[in-house]
Design a protein around this motif. Structure first.
Motif, short mmCIF file in Angstrom:
data_model
loop_
_atom_site.label_atom_id
_atom_site.label_comp_id
_atom_site.label_asym_id
_atom_site.label_seq_id
_atom_site.Cartn_x
_atom_site.Cartn_y
_atom_site.Cartn_z
N GLY A 99 0.77 -1.17 -0.01
CA GLY A 99 -0.15 -0.05 0.05
C GLY A 99 0.87 1.29 0.01
O GLY A 99 0.49 2.24 0.26
N ASP A 100 2.13 1.08 -0.64
CA ASP A 100 2.84 2.36 -0.61
C ASP A 100 3.48 2.72 -1.74
O ASP A 100 4.55 2.12 -2.09
CB ASP A 100 4.20 2.21 0.45
CG ASP A 100 4.84 3.47 0.80
OD1 ASP A 100 4.62 4.12 0.07
OD2 ASP A 100 5.96 3.47 1.48
N PRO A 101 2.63 3.34 -2.63
CA PRO A 101 3.05 3.67 -4.04
C PRO A 101 4.22 4.51 -4.02
O PRO A 101 5.05 4.39 -5.14
CB PRO A 101 2.02 4.17 -4.79
CG PRO A 101 1.05 4.63 -3.67
CD PRO A 101 1.33 3.59 -2.55
N ASP A 102 4.39 5.40 -3.29
CA ASP A 102 5.84 6.09 -3.29
C ASP A 102 6.91 5.58 -3.03
O ASP A 102 8.08 5.51 -3.73
CB ASP A 102 5.45 7.51 -2.24
CG ASP A 102 4.41 8.41 -2.44
OD1 ASP A 102 4.16 8.66 -3.58
OD2 ASP A 102 3.94 8.99 -1.49
N ARG A 103 6.78 4.39 -2.11
CA ARG A 103 8.14 3.67 -2.23
C ARG A 103 8.25 2.89 -3.14
O ARG A 103 9.58 2.75 -3.70
CB ARG A 103 7.71 2.67 -0.61
CG ARG A 103 8.97 1.98 -0.43
CD ARG A 103 8.78 1.15 0.93
NE ARG A 103 9.43 -0.04 0.62
CZ ARG A 103 9.15 -1.42 1.03
NH1 ARG A 103 7.98 -1.18 1.98
NH2 ARG A 103 9.52 -2.44 0.91
N PHE A 104 7.36 2.40 -3.83
CA PHE A 104 7.61 1.56 -5.14
C PHE A 104 8.23 2.29 -6.30
O PHE A 104 8.98 2.15 -6.67
CB PHE A 104 6.37 1.10 -5.31
CG PHE A 104 6.14 0.17 -6.69
CD1 PHE A 104 6.90 -0.98 -6.69
CD2 PHE A 104 5.35 0.44 -7.71
CE1 PHE A 104 6.96 -1.91 -7.74
CE2 PHE A 104 5.44 -0.42 -8.90
CZ PHE A 104 6.30 -1.65 -8.90
N ARG A 105 7.56 3.77 -6.44
CA ARG A 105 8.14 4.64 -7.35
C ARG A 105 9.77 5.00 -7.01
O ARG A 105 10.47 4.91 -7.75
CB ARG A 105 7.30 6.02 -7.27
CG ARG A 105 6.13 5.95 -8.10
CD ARG A 105 5.40 7.16 -8.21
NE ARG A 105 4.69 7.44 -7.12
CZ ARG A 105 3.40 7.21 -6.70
NH1 ARG A 105 2.73 6.46 -7.69
NH2 ARG A 105 2.73 7.35 -5.62
N LYS A 106 9.83 5.11 -5.66
CA LYS A 106 11.36 5.40 -5.35
C LYS A 106 12.29 4.26 -5.79
O LYS A 106 13.34 4.33 -6.17
CB LYS A 106 11.31 5.49 -3.79
CG LYS A 106 12.79 6.07 -3.26
CD LYS A 106 12.96 6.30 -2.02
CE LYS A 106 14.19 6.36 -1.44
NZ LYS A 106 14.35 6.44 -0.03
N ASN A 107 11.76 3.09 -5.57
CA ASN A 107 12.44 1.91 -5.90
C ASN A 107 12.88 1.69 -7.51
O ASN A 107 13.84 1.49 -7.88
CB ASN A 107 11.76 0.84 -5.21
CG ASN A 107 11.90 0.49 -3.88
OD1 ASN A 107 12.94 1.34 -3.08
ND2 ASN A 107 11.12 -0.32 -3.14
N LEU A 108 11.69 2.06 -8.23
CA LEU A 108 11.83 1.94 -9.60
C LEU A 108 12.69 3.06 -10.16
O LEU A 108 13.57 2.48 -11.01
CB LEU A 108 10.55 2.11 -10.29
CG LEU A 108 9.29 0.96 -10.11
CD1 LEU A 108 8.02 1.33 -10.79
CD2 LEU A 108 9.96 -0.34 -10.79
N ARG A 109 12.80 4.07 -9.49
CA ARG A 109 13.66 5.22 -9.84
C ARG A 109 15.14 4.92 -9.61
O ARG A 109 15.99 5.62 -10.48
CB ARG A 109 13.56 6.69 -9.27
CG ARG A 109 12.09 7.37 -10.01
CD ARG A 109 11.97 8.87 -9.49
NE ARG A 109 11.63 8.82 -7.89
CZ ARG A 109 10.34 8.78 -7.48
NH1 ARG A 109 9.30 8.78 -8.47
NH2 ARG A 109 10.16 9.02 -6.23
N ALA A 110 15.44 3.98 -8.80
CA ALA A 110 16.66 3.46 -8.38
C ALA A 110 17.43 3.07 -9.70
O ALA A 110 18.75 3.10 -9.91
CB ALA A 110 16.88 2.92 -7.17
N PHE A 111 16.46 2.45 -10.70
CA PHE A 111 16.93 1.78 -11.88
C PHE A 111 16.81 2.50 -12.99
O PHE A 111 17.73 2.30 -14.17
CB PHE A 111 15.98 0.46 -12.19
CG PHE A 111 16.08 -0.60 -11.08
CD1 PHE A 111 17.29 -1.46 -11.16
CD2 PHE A 111 15.03 -0.93 -10.43
CE1 PHE A 111 17.46 -2.19 -10.06
CE2 PHE A 111 15.26 -1.94 -9.49
CZ PHE A 111 16.24 -2.57 -9.10
N SER A 112 16.41 3.68 -13.09
CA SER A 112 16.42 4.60 -14.08
C SER A 112 17.29 6.03 -13.86
O SER A 112 17.40 6.85 -14.43
CB SER A 112 14.87 5.11 -14.42
OG SER A 112 14.36 5.95 -13.25
#
Length: 146
Positions: free
Chosen positions: A133-146
């Protein structure tokens, strides 16, 4: 001597490969947004491209390609159907005559405006699927790859 990968290695890659899991998730997300935007004649990629042009000043090709994480050749190909539909215009960059800038037309802005509520509704549904339930954390994790 060439070694043949074992089936155990195949299982390990299937279960552990971040690239595979991100690709599968990206395809599933793309299909979900494609399905949602289909009634207004857009794909999720076209929506993202049009949103990237929605700026106070017309962006150049390099800025849009960078934002979308694609190369200029791919961007040029993606622009053509939108340009044929008169949803955007491509013009010579007055600051650098070798470059091109892009702007949404009135028709493009209108279509984009009608797409935003669809995107919002779909986006809320997608975020609700996140197990923690934490979309901000998910986005942050994805940005680590981009």
């Amino acid at each position: 001597m060439v070694m043949t990968p074992t089936f155990e290695t195949t299982i390990e890659v299937r279960d552990a490969c971040l690239c595979l899991h991100v690709q599968r998730a990206a395809r599933a997300l793309a299909r979900r947004f494609d399905d949602a935007l289909r009634p207004i004649g857009l794909t999720n990629g076209q929506f993202s491209l049009m949103m990237s042009l929605n700026r106070p000043e017309p962006p150049d090709m390099a800025a849009v390609a960078s934002l979308l994480g694609i190369n200029r050749t791919t961007l040029t190909a993606a622009l053509k159907p939108l340009q044929r539909r008169r949803l955007l215009k491509i013009a010579v960059d007055p600051a650098d005559r070798r470059g091109r800038i892009m702007t949404l037309t009135a028709k493009g802005r209108s279509l984009l405006a009608s797409a935003i509520p669809i995107w919002k509704k779909t986006h809320v549904a997608v975020e609700s699927l996140l197990p923690d339930g934490d979309p901000d954390r998910f986005r942050k994790n994805l940005r680590a790859f981009s």
